[in-house]
Structure formats: structure tokens, C-alpha cells
Design a protein around this motif. Sequence first.
Motif, PDB file in Angstrom:
ATOM      1  N   GLN A  56       0.813  -1.071  -0.012  1.00  0.00           N
ATOM      2  CA  GLN A  56       0.134  -0.161   0.013  1.00  0.00           C
ATOM      3  C   GLN A  56       0.785   1.232  -0.238  1.00  0.00           C
ATOM      4  O   GLN A  56       2.062   1.004   0.629  1.00  0.00           O
ATOM      5  CB  GLN A  56      -1.068   0.061   1.088  1.00  0.00           C
ATOM      6  CG  GLN A  56      -1.834  -1.080   1.335  1.00  0.00           C
ATOM      7  CD  GLN A  56      -2.600  -1.222   2.581  1.00  0.00           C
ATOM      8  OE1 GLN A  56      -2.584  -0.246   3.220  1.00  0.00           O
ATOM      9  NE2 GLN A  56      -3.702  -1.988   2.813  1.00  0.00           N
ATOM     10  N   LYS A  57       0.305   2.414  -0.408  1.00  0.00           N
ATOM     11  CA  LYS A  57       1.130   3.536  -0.369  1.00  0.00           C
ATOM     12  C   LYS A  57       0.929   4.001   1.117  1.00  0.00           C
ATOM     13  O   LYS A  57      -0.105   4.227   1.351  1.00  0.00           O
ATOM     14  CB  LYS A  57       0.543   4.588  -1.276  1.00  0.00           C
ATOM     15  CG  LYS A  57       1.356   6.034  -1.371  1.00  0.00           C
ATOM     16  CD  LYS A  57       0.838   6.884  -2.566  1.00  0.00           C
ATOM     17  CE  LYS A  57       1.489   7.941  -2.391  1.00  0.00           C
ATOM     18  NZ  LYS A  57       1.939   8.522  -3.360  1.00  0.00           N
ATOM     19  N   GLU A  58       2.078   4.175   1.586  1.00  0.00           N
ATOM     20  CA  GLU A  58       2.078   4.513   2.773  1.00  0.00           C
ATOM     21  C   GLU A  58       1.879   5.972   2.854  1.00  0.00           C
ATOM     22  O   GLU A  58       2.649   6.887   1.974  1.00  0.00           O
ATOM     23  CB  GLU A  58       3.612   4.061   3.616  1.00  0.00           C
ATOM     24  CG  GLU A  58       3.604   2.624   3.710  1.00  0.00           C
ATOM     25  CD  GLU A  58       5.047   2.250   4.063  1.00  0.00           C
ATOM     26  OE1 GLU A  58       5.725   3.099   4.374  1.00  0.00           O
ATOM     27  OE2 GLU A  58       5.424   0.955   3.984  1.00  0.00           O
ATOM     28  N   PRO A  59       1.448   6.800   3.996  1.00  0.00           N
ATOM     29  CA  PRO A  59       1.347   8.170   4.301  1.00  0.00           C
ATOM     30  C   PRO A  59       2.658   8.650   4.293  1.00  0.00           C
ATOM     31  O   PRO A  59       3.841   8.044   5.047  1.00  0.00           O
ATOM     32  CB  PRO A  59       0.546   8.346   5.276  1.00  0.00           C
ATOM     33  CG  PRO A  59       0.172   7.120   6.105  1.00  0.00           C
ATOM     34  CD  PRO A  59       0.696   5.800   5.085  1.00  0.00           C
ATOM     35  N   GLY A  60       2.949   9.743   3.586  1.00  0.00           N
ATOM     36  CA  GLY A  60       4.399  10.285   3.866  1.00  0.00           C
ATOM     37  C   GLY A  60       5.484   9.453   3.056  1.00  0.00           C
ATOM     38  O   GLY A  60       6.562   9.784   3.267  1.00  0.00           O
ATOM     39  N   SER A  61       5.159   8.645   2.008  1.00  0.00           N
ATOM     40  CA  SER A  61       6.060   7.725   1.392  1.00  0.00           C
ATOM     41  C   SER A  61       6.750   8.555   0.165  1.00  0.00           C
ATOM     42  O   SER A  61       7.684   8.052  -0.527  1.00  0.00           O
ATOM     43  CB  SER A  61       5.658   6.588   0.686  1.00  0.00           C
ATOM     44  OG  SER A  61       4.462   6.962  -0.126  1.00  0.00           O
ATOM     45  N   PHE A 160       8.424   8.544 -10.943  1.00  0.00           N
ATOM     46  CA  PHE A 160       9.197   7.188 -11.035  1.00  0.00           C
ATOM     47  C   PHE A 160      10.254   7.089 -10.076  1.00  0.00           C
ATOM     48  O   PHE A 160      10.204   6.009  -9.172  1.00  0.00           O
ATOM     49  CB  PHE A 160       9.717   6.921 -12.351  1.00  0.00           C
ATOM     50  CG  PHE A 160      10.470   5.495 -12.427  1.00  0.00           C
ATOM     51  CD1 PHE A 160       9.585   4.474 -12.487  1.00  0.00           C
ATOM     52  CD2 PHE A 160      11.778   5.433 -12.537  1.00  0.00           C
ATOM     53  CE1 PHE A 160      10.139   3.350 -12.602  1.00  0.00           C
ATOM     54  CE2 PHE A 160      12.225   4.261 -12.633  1.00  0.00           C
ATOM     55  CZ  PHE A 160      11.587   3.279 -12.652  1.00  0.00           C
ATOM     56  N   LEU A 161      11.216   8.004 -10.020  1.00  0.00           N
ATOM     57  CA  LEU A 161      12.386   7.858  -8.834  1.00  0.00           C
ATOM     58  C   LEU A 161      11.771   8.107  -7.491  1.00  0.00           C
ATOM     59  O   LEU A 161      12.184   7.244  -6.562  1.00  0.00           O
ATOM     60  CB  LEU A 161      13.312   8.993  -9.211  1.00  0.00           C
ATOM     61  CG  LEU A 161      14.236   8.881 -10.355  1.00  0.00           C
ATOM     62  CD1 LEU A 161      14.874  10.317 -10.626  1.00  0.00           C
ATOM     63  CD2 LEU A 161      14.955   7.705 -10.292  1.00  0.00           C
ATOM     64  N   THR A 162      10.579   8.806  -7.149  1.00  0.00           N
ATOM     65  CA  THR A 162      10.223   8.816  -5.900  1.00  0.00           C
ATOM     66  C   THR A 162       9.533   7.715  -5.587  1.00  0.00           C
ATOM     67  O   THR A 162       9.424   7.197  -4.418  1.00  0.00           O
ATOM     68  CB  THR A 162       9.426  10.132  -5.807  1.00  0.00           C
ATOM     69  OG1 THR A 162      10.039  11.302  -6.081  1.00  0.00           O
ATOM     70  CG2 THR A 162       8.713   9.989  -4.376  1.00  0.00           C
ATOM     71  N   SER A 163       8.786   7.051  -6.541  1.00  0.00           N
ATOM     72  CA  SER A 163       8.153   5.637  -6.130  1.00  0.00           C
ATOM     73  C   SER A 163       8.982   4.589  -5.669  1.00  0.00           C
ATOM     74  O   SER A 163       8.778   3.816  -5.008  1.00  0.00           O
ATOM     75  CB  SER A 163       7.149   5.314  -7.341  1.00  0.00           C
ATOM     76  OG  SER A 163       8.035   5.075  -8.390  1.00  0.00           O
ATOM     77  N   GLU A 164      10.296   4.749  -6.496  1.00  0.00           N
ATOM     78  CA  GLU A 164      11.609   3.831  -6.085  1.00  0.00           C
ATOM     79  C   GLU A 164      11.947   4.346  -4.660  1.00  0.00           C
ATOM     80  O   GLU A 164      13.053   3.338  -4.412  1.00  0.00           O
ATOM     81  CB  GLU A 164      12.429   3.712  -7.253  1.00  0.00           C
ATOM     82  CG  GLU A 164      11.632   2.979  -8.266  1.00  0.00           C
ATOM     83  CD  GLU A 164      13.049   2.676  -9.445  1.00  0.00           C
ATOM     84  OE1 GLU A 164      13.938   3.665  -9.630  1.00  0.00           O
ATOM     85  OE2 GLU A 164      13.001   1.745 -10.264  1.00  0.00           O
ATOM     86  N   ARG A 165      11.733   5.109  -4.381  1.00  0.00           N
ATOM     87  CA  ARG A 165      12.380   5.656  -2.965  1.00  0.00           C
ATOM     88  C   ARG A 165      13.730   6.062  -3.020  1.00  0.00           C
ATOM     89  O   ARG A 165      14.786   5.817  -2.350  1.00  0.00           O
ATOM     90  CB  ARG A 165      12.123   4.723  -1.822  1.00  0.00           C
ATOM     91  CG  ARG A 165      10.624   4.283  -1.445  1.00  0.00           C
ATOM     92  CD  ARG A 165      10.641   3.518  -0.210  1.00  0.00           C
ATOM     93  NE  ARG A 165       9.347   3.098  -0.189  1.00  0.00           N
ATOM     94  CZ  ARG A 165       8.533   3.647   0.759  1.00  0.00           C
ATOM     95  NH1 ARG A 165       8.952   4.443   1.541  1.00  0.00           N
ATOM     96  NH2 ARG A 165       7.230   3.230   1.059  1.00  0.00           N
ATOM     97  N   ARG A 166      14.120   6.554  -4.371  1.00  0.00           N
ATOM     98  CA  ARG A 166      15.434   7.168  -4.466  1.00  0.00           C
ATOM     99  C   ARG A 166      15.395   8.593  -3.818  1.00  0.00           C
ATOM    100  O   ARG A 166      14.400   9.052  -3.899  1.00  0.00           O
ATOM    101  CB  ARG A 166      15.601   7.366  -6.071  1.00  0.00           C
ATOM    102  CG  ARG A 166      15.617   5.998  -6.744  1.00  0.00           C
ATOM    103  CD  ARG A 166      16.974   5.229  -6.635  1.00  0.00           C
ATOM    104  NE  ARG A 166      17.884   5.903  -7.025  1.00  0.00           N
ATOM    105  CZ  ARG A 166      18.359   5.721  -8.343  1.00  0.00           C
ATOM    106  NH1 ARG A 166      17.912   5.317  -9.160  1.00  0.00           N
ATOM    107  NH2 ARG A 166      19.678   6.712  -8.463  1.00  0.00           N
TER     108      ARG A 166
END
Length: 186
Positions: A56-61, A160-166
Motif C-alpha cells: 500500500q502507499k504509505e502516508p508520507g512515502s 518514478f524515482l520517488t516511487s522507487e524511494r530514491r
Amino acid sequence: MSTAVCSRVLLQRGAQGFLFSSRAVPAFSSPFLSRAHRLGPGDDEMYQRTTVSVMQKEPGSGVMIHSYSSRGFNINGNTVFGPCAVLPPAILQWNVGSYRDITEESVSLFHMLEPRIEILVLGTGARLERIDPAVLALLKRKGIAVEVQDTPNACATFNFLTSERRVAAAGLIPPPVSTALEVTQE
């Protein structure tokens, strides 16, 4: 015919108290090969349990750019007018008017951050434009990779980079009003 004979023998023996021998061993004596074997508490050690978790998309992710226009950007539900610097978790106004204004001074806020960003995505408006090589060299010396794109692609790359937690940041210039789809009456 053999089935009828077997059933008649069993019925006759059942009436006379037929007992099955306790010495009889089934052909498949292993509990793992038997279809009716039930797992006991000690059997769990032999089998790996499988678990399923729903991502799930975590809050503050992360910060996500939802849309852009000629006036600005919609970032996580916040409307930002004009050029902006997205430095998760902050969104700042960026004092540039066009790609020509991207100088060593205007990118200084990106290399002063702690923790240090890995990649900087620069959106130069409606078209991909060349950035001053001195600016790119400065960011390279500071250990920051740079991706220069037109603004629509820069928004997608940043998401995309943010979704990969870069650890990414973006410097975005809104594209001007597009006239590509205007219909002229003759």
C-alpha cells in the motif's frame, strides 16, 4: 464378478465378527505419500509458510507531481504557481524564468541539502534545452547525477524515482501555453 464375490465374503465375515489384522501395513506407509495425512504441530517445521502482504502507499512515502500546466504544478494536492524546486518533503518557489536562468547560483540549493540527493531532475519547459556545462560540472563535482528533460517527462521521471524511494529532487519550469491544438477558422 470379482466385486460381487468380494462384497459377499465381506458381508459374511462381517456377520461372523471379521477383524482386520493389526499387522497389515498399507502399501504407502509414509505419511507424506498418503493422501489423508493431516499436518500436525511438528510438521510445520518441515514446510515453509507462505505469507502474502499487500503493498500500500504509505502516508508520507514521497512527494508526487499530479499535474502541470502553463501556470504551475499540482504537487500532492498543493497548487504551486510558476517554477518550483521540489526537495522532498519541501516544495519551494524557484527563482528562474527560463532555462537560461539555471545557473550555478540557482542550483546551489540542491547541493546544500542534507541528506545529499542522488539525482536532480531538471524540467526545462515545453522542450528539452541545453543547460550551461559549468552548472552540470558543478553538480557532478558535488556527486549529484543530473537528468535534463522537457517538463512533462521530468515530472514523470521524478515520480518514478520517488516511487522507487530514491533520494531525488526536481527543478521544474512550467511549459508555456501550447498552441499545437488550436484550430484556426479560415
